[in-house]
Design a protein around this motif. Structure first.
Motif, mmCIF file in Angstrom:
data_model
loop_
_atom_site.group_PDB
_atom_site.id
_atom_site.type_symbol
_atom_site.label_atom_id
_atom_site.label_comp_id
_atom_site.label_asym_id
_atom_site.label_seq_id
_atom_site.Cartn_x
_atom_site.Cartn_y
_atom_site.Cartn_z
ATOM 1 N N SER A 119 -29.504 41.727 -39.946
ATOM 2 C CA SER A 119 -28.499 41.209 -40.854
ATOM 3 C C SER A 119 -27.725 42.359 -41.519
ATOM 4 O O SER A 119 -26.499 42.332 -41.604
ATOM 5 N N PHE A 120 -28.445 43.364 -41.996
ATOM 6 C CA PHE A 120 -27.815 44.527 -42.624
ATOM 7 C C PHE A 120 -26.847 45.196 -41.662
ATOM 8 O O PHE A 120 -25.703 45.488 -42.009
ATOM 9 N N CYS A 121 -27.292 45.442 -40.435
ATOM 10 C CA CYS A 121 -26.442 46.107 -39.446
ATOM 11 C C CYS A 121 -25.253 45.246 -39.050
ATOM 12 O O CYS A 121 -24.132 45.740 -38.926
ATOM 13 N N ALA A 122 -25.483 43.956 -38.855
ATOM 14 C CA ALA A 122 -24.393 43.057 -38.460
ATOM 15 C C ALA A 122 -23.296 43.032 -39.518
ATOM 16 O O ALA A 122 -22.109 43.011 -39.191
ATOM 17 N N SER A 123 -23.677 43.077 -40.787
ATOM 18 C CA SER A 123 -22.683 43.038 -41.857
ATOM 19 C C SER A 123 -21.840 44.306 -41.911
ATOM 20 O O SER A 123 -20.790 44.339 -42.544
ATOM 21 N N ARG A 124 -22.305 45.357 -41.223
ATOM 22 C CA ARG A 124 -21.591 46.630 -41.205
ATOM 23 C C ARG A 124 -21.068 46.998 -39.822
ATOM 24 O O ARG A 124 -20.606 48.104 -39.598
ATOM 25 N N ARG B 166 -34.067 41.244 -41.352
ATOM 26 C CA ARG B 166 -33.287 41.872 -42.427
ATOM 27 C C ARG B 166 -32.492 43.054 -41.897
ATOM 28 O O ARG B 166 -31.336 43.260 -42.282
#
Length: 69
Positions: A57-62, A54
């Motif tokens: 995923s959070f970091c990749a989206s930003r 998670r």
């Protein structure tokens, strides 16, 4: 410490406590895995291992590196 100091709800005592906790868990190394196993990782030894997915995923989206502070 500087990041936490910018937060209005953070007192010196709370900042010191959080920094002490993170030092005890990871020596402030965001890339560390739990010594002896157990699945914890990062500054606060986040567990369970699914949390790492998670966070990634959070970091990749930003556009962030999940291994950085």
């Amino acid at each position: 410490y500087e990041f936490l100091a910018k937060k209005p709800f953070m007192t010196d005592v709370v900042r010191a406590a959080l920094m002490g906790f993170m030092w005890g868990e990871s020596q402030l190394d965001p890339t560390i895995n739990e010594i002896g196993g157990g699945g914890g990782f990062g500054l606060c030894q986040w567990t369970p291992p699914a949390t790492k997915a998670r966070l990634r995923s959070f970091c990749a989206s930003r556009g962030l590196d999940y291994n950085s502070i």
